[in-house]
Design a protein around this motif. Sequence first.
Motif, short mmCIF file in Angstrom:
data_model
loop_
_atom_site.label_atom_id
_atom_site.label_comp_id
_atom_site.label_asym_id
_atom_site.label_seq_id
_atom_site.Cartn_x
_atom_site.Cartn_y
_atom_site.Cartn_z
N GLY A 18 16.37 -37.31 -0.49
CA GLY A 18 15.73 -38.04 -1.40
C GLY A 18 15.66 -37.39 -2.93
O GLY A 18 15.82 -37.98 -3.91
N LEU A 19 15.26 -35.87 -2.66
CA LEU A 19 15.13 -35.39 -3.97
C LEU A 19 16.51 -35.55 -4.75
O LEU A 19 16.52 -35.37 -6.05
N PHE A 21 18.63 -37.59 -4.72
CA PHE A 21 18.90 -38.83 -5.54
C PHE A 21 18.14 -39.12 -6.90
O PHE A 21 18.71 -39.44 -7.94
N LEU A 22 16.98 -38.44 -6.71
CA LEU A 22 16.19 -38.49 -7.98
C LEU A 22 16.77 -37.45 -9.05
O LEU A 22 16.72 -37.93 -10.23
N MET A 25 19.79 -39.24 -10.49
CA MET A 25 19.46 -40.18 -11.59
C MET A 25 19.02 -39.73 -12.79
O MET A 25 19.54 -40.01 -13.96
N LEU A 26 18.03 -38.89 -12.58
CA LEU A 26 17.62 -38.13 -13.97
C LEU A 26 18.81 -37.49 -14.69
O LEU A 26 18.88 -37.51 -15.89
#
Lengths: 334, 256
Positions: A18-19, A21-22, A25-26
């Motif tokens: 999850g992290l 992907f974050l 993305m950023l």
Amino acid sequence: MAKKTVNTIKLGVFVLSGLLFLIVMLYMIGKNRNLFGPAFVLKAQFENVQGLVPGNNVRFSGIQVGTVKRINIINDTLIEVVMLVDDKMQQIMRNNAIVAIGSEGLMGNKVVNISPARSPAPFVTKGELLSSRKVLNTDDMLQTLSKTNQDIAVVAAQLKIAVQRVNNSAALWAILNDETLPQNLRSAAANVQQATARAAIVASDLQSIIGSVKNGKGSLGAVLTDTSFAVSLHDAIEKIKGVGDKADELAVSLNSVITGVKQDYNTGRGPVNALFKDSSMVVSISKSLDNIQKGTDAFNQNMEALKHNFLFRGYFRKLEKQKSKENRQGFAAQ
Amino acid sequence: MELPVKTSEFLKQTGEASAFAGRFFKEAFRPRYEIAEFTRQCFVIGYKSFPLIGLTGFIMGLVLTIQLRPSLIEYGVESQLPAMVGIAIVREIGPVITALIFAGKIGSSIGAELGSMKVTEQIDAMEVSGTNPFKYLVVTRVLAATLMLPVLVMLGDAISLFGSYLGVNIRGVTSFNLFYTQVFDVLAFGDVLPAFIKSFFFGFAVGIIGCYKGYYSAKGTEGVGQSANSAVVVSSIVIFIIDLVVVQITDLLNLN
């Protein structure tokens, strides 16, 4: 409450993915916005930035190379755009590159386009001010369009008047409705064709004449080309000149004759003087004239006596009758 | 002047829930920490919800793409489909749909679990045995919900985007490379960060409301069902209210 089995590895993988992907993305967004790579500042000045905002893209020859960092108002007619451009471009961009504001698509976001000038120049340095170019914006286009529209309106109005006049013109419609016109036109065209054909013939004749003239045929040809003719012409002119000379001589001798007559008259010699100056001669001439008059009178009397003679009377009466008849006919004609 | 029963009941519950949230913050930062129970709750709340969230996210991405395509074709901007779906998923659909599914699954299970413990007087027994039931039951669950929902939202976004990629390729041909380039080209920090931050609030709301409803459950079997039900309903409504507030704030801050 039954204890559930905890798989911390699974939980760890779950949280990390999850992290991840974050972060991805950023990072992708940041890379697009050029936040992470080393960058340097370039500047350009405009009169109007047309809605450019910090964060808009900067493109060099169409390639994304940076973003707009800041927009400063310098004064009422000058706005400075500060751009953050990828460090790698420092070895590519030249300091005579031209900056213009454009947009992504017709309605899209504003972008800053940097285009290279095709002439040699040193590479850009940090914080350098590049020259800018004013580009057409939509407002200008619309203004031009509005002017064009007005012009078109004027033209359309005049066209309308012209069409109305054409519509109302009876003569034109008569011509257009005239069904014999095409035939006339056709025959006129045929005539023109014939005339042209004749003109062609005439031209060719003329050409052949000119050709023969050139070759010395015919009288004109002779005039223009025969050298013996020129010689005889020369002779003739010589003769005319000789005649002229003789006329001159004649005039001179005539002059001397008149001078002689004048001298005779003045000096009292010769018949001219006698004619003009001798008074006795005038008297004898006058007497002769008197005698002639008397003779004529006597003859007149003889003639009158002859009219009354019975031998000739019939002839004279006949003469009078004929005369009066002619007079009557003249009146009737008038 | 007497307030109607429903109004006074509503105000009473709001006050109680606020006090409950205050107590959570008071207890959460005070040792001792129930690390093992927290990890277990994370596993149950986060990891166990992932298949459900993943499936709904995938279907949402796919369906949204298929539904949007005709409208975009009408405007001749079919090529903007990835960008449009990307914005929709990351900004709004991802967090809100995930949070609603999460409220349905986790809110009801927390409400029912704590409610039945309350009914069977396990909470009272815990208190007697010297364990702080609030710390052990409520703080771990609320913290787990608060921290796991953002992770679920991120994964849900990723799966939704993948579903959207498949949706784009049903009727057209777009390489994965072009797809993610287009998606990330339109996304900005202003799209991702507010969505990410608000999912913490969603998670906290689901956790705290589920715990409150269970903790103050009425006696009897009926009470358990009621607390599970109202936990889902109230947390869903609160999710929308938080969404509304967050959108106003991001709009004010010019993050849109």
